[in-house]
Design a protein around this motif. Structure first.
Motif, mmCIF file in Angstrom:
data_model
loop_
_atom_site.group_PDB
_atom_site.id
_atom_site.type_symbol
_atom_site.label_atom_id
_atom_site.label_comp_id
_atom_site.label_asym_id
_atom_site.label_seq_id
_atom_site.Cartn_x
_atom_site.Cartn_y
_atom_site.Cartn_z
ATOM 1 N N UNK A 55 7.014 -2.230 -8.518
ATOM 2 C CA UNK A 55 6.916 -3.313 -8.768
ATOM 3 C C UNK A 55 8.275 -3.994 -8.527
ATOM 4 N N UNK A 56 9.462 -3.128 -9.077
ATOM 5 C CA UNK A 56 10.901 -2.895 -8.685
ATOM 6 C C UNK A 56 10.896 -3.551 -7.596
ATOM 7 N N UNK A 57 10.741 -1.889 -6.336
ATOM 8 C CA UNK A 57 10.884 -2.452 -4.931
ATOM 9 C C UNK A 57 9.876 -4.277 -4.864
ATOM 10 N N UNK A 58 9.007 -3.986 -4.898
ATOM 11 C CA UNK A 58 8.305 -5.753 -4.450
ATOM 12 C C UNK A 58 9.052 -6.584 -4.726
ATOM 13 N N UNK A 109 5.579 -7.435 0.000
ATOM 14 C CA UNK A 109 6.543 -7.002 -1.793
ATOM 15 C C UNK A 109 5.221 -7.990 -2.552
ATOM 16 N N UNK A 110 4.449 -8.574 -2.380
ATOM 17 C CA UNK A 110 4.345 -9.050 -3.264
ATOM 18 C C UNK A 110 2.484 -7.853 -3.784
ATOM 19 N N UNK A 111 2.099 -7.453 -2.599
ATOM 20 C CA UNK A 111 1.078 -5.961 -2.827
ATOM 21 C C UNK A 111 1.678 -5.276 -3.549
ATOM 22 N N UNK A 112 3.361 -5.272 -3.634
ATOM 23 C CA UNK A 112 3.995 -3.544 -4.536
ATOM 24 C C UNK A 112 4.045 -4.034 -5.766
ATOM 25 N N UNK A 113 4.310 -5.189 -5.624
ATOM 26 C CA UNK A 113 4.412 -6.024 -7.040
ATOM 27 C C UNK A 113 2.961 -5.880 -8.018
ATOM 28 N N UNK A 114 1.636 -4.990 -7.576
ATOM 29 C CA UNK A 114 0.705 -5.791 -8.030
ATOM 30 C C UNK A 114 0.291 -4.289 -8.351
ATOM 31 N N UNK A 115 0.592 -4.122 -9.789
ATOM 32 C CA UNK A 115 -0.357 -3.014 -10.498
ATOM 33 C C UNK A 115 -1.190 -2.295 -9.602
ATOM 34 N N UNK A 116 -1.556 -1.045 -8.478
ATOM 35 C CA UNK A 116 -2.685 -0.518 -8.295
ATOM 36 C C UNK A 116 -1.731 0.611 -6.910
ATOM 37 N N UNK A 125 2.654 -0.076 3.928
ATOM 38 C CA UNK A 125 2.446 -0.810 5.463
ATOM 39 C C UNK A 125 3.436 -1.767 5.774
ATOM 40 N N UNK A 126 3.613 -2.781 4.865
ATOM 41 C CA UNK A 126 3.831 -4.128 5.199
ATOM 42 C C UNK A 126 5.176 -4.177 5.565
ATOM 43 N N UNK A 127 6.350 -3.155 5.042
ATOM 44 C CA UNK A 127 7.450 -3.272 4.742
ATOM 45 C C UNK A 127 8.037 -2.839 6.553
ATOM 46 N N UNK A 128 6.296 -1.787 7.398
ATOM 47 C CA UNK A 128 7.105 -0.978 8.813
ATOM 48 C C UNK A 128 7.013 -2.418 9.709
ATOM 49 N N UNK A 129 7.877 -2.651 10.181
ATOM 50 C CA UNK A 129 8.102 -3.706 11.405
ATOM 51 C C UNK A 129 7.357 -3.454 12.117
ATOM 52 N N UNK A 130 6.847 -2.913 12.919
ATOM 53 C CA UNK A 130 6.302 -2.414 14.081
ATOM 54 C C UNK A 130 4.334 -3.035 13.697
ATOM 55 N N UNK A 131 3.539 -2.856 12.234
ATOM 56 C CA UNK A 131 2.709 -3.187 10.949
ATOM 57 C C UNK A 131 2.798 -4.816 11.515
#
Length: 198
Positions: A55-58, A109-116, A125-131
């Motif tokens: 959640x903090x990272x997101x 970021x939103x996916x990181x904030x969702x608990x799970x 994975x979405x933080x990786x620029x190539x992805x």
């Protein structure tokens, strides 16, 4: 007995609208199951730390992506003003450079904030620029295919027409005069319009 029109058929639901709720329910069940498996293996405190860390990272990623989006918006306005003053049009390369797949970064970021745990992995994975680049190109191609297949007169067709870029970027006010239009006393199709007076 009255014989009326047959009852109207309800529009058929699309496959996506049918499968989306089932997919969300399955995703929630798998997320809860994974959290219980990790809690049994590593302890409840580890799961809590993982969720809070995600959640903090997101939140940090969403904040950073939002700042970048506002900075890109400001630079786009500055380029447009400079282009309007000089009479040139900014190239497509300038617009592409400012874009930088910010939407996918915010989604990560939103996916990181969702608990799970699955959503955390997808967000990482979405933080990786190539992805983000690969997903952005695939999304652009899908949108272009959908826009090309839009029937005339639809909302997608109107959006596509609005996206057409003119070489000089200027709008010319005018009137279309058709040769096959009925002729009135004051010109084509102007049977009701009186002549202009100074």
């Amino acid at each position: 007995m009255t014989t009326g029109a047959p009852p109207p058929h309800a529009p058929q639901r699309s496959r996506a609208r049918t499968l989306l709720p089932l997919g969300l329910a399955a995703w929630l069940v798998v997320e809860i199951w994974l959290l219980t498996v990790v809690a049994n293996a590593a302890g409840g405190l580890t799961v809590l730390l993982l969720l809070v860390g995600g959640a903090v990272l997101g939140a940090t990623v969403v904040k950073r992506a939002g700042r970048r989006a506002f900075a890109n918006l400001g630079s786009t306005f500055q380029q447009a003003q400079a282009a309007a003053q000089s009479g040139t049009v900014p190239g497509a390369a300038d617009r592409k450079g400012a874009e930088d797949r910010n939407g996918f970064l915010m989604l990560g970021g939103l996916l990181l904030m969702i608990p799970g745990l699955i959503s955390d992995v997808a967000g990482l994975l979405l933080l990786v620029p190539q992805v983000r680049t690969v997903l952005g190109r695939a999304a652009e191609k899908a949108v272009e295919r959908r826009m090309a297949a839009a029937p005339p007169g639809s909302l997608q067709d109107a959006f596509q027409q609005a996206r057409i870029h003119r070489p000089d970027g200027k709008v010319v006010q005018g009137e279309v005069i058709r040769d096959d239009a009925p002729q009135g006393p004051y010109g084509p199709g102007d049977a009701q319009r009186p002549p202009l007076t100074p």
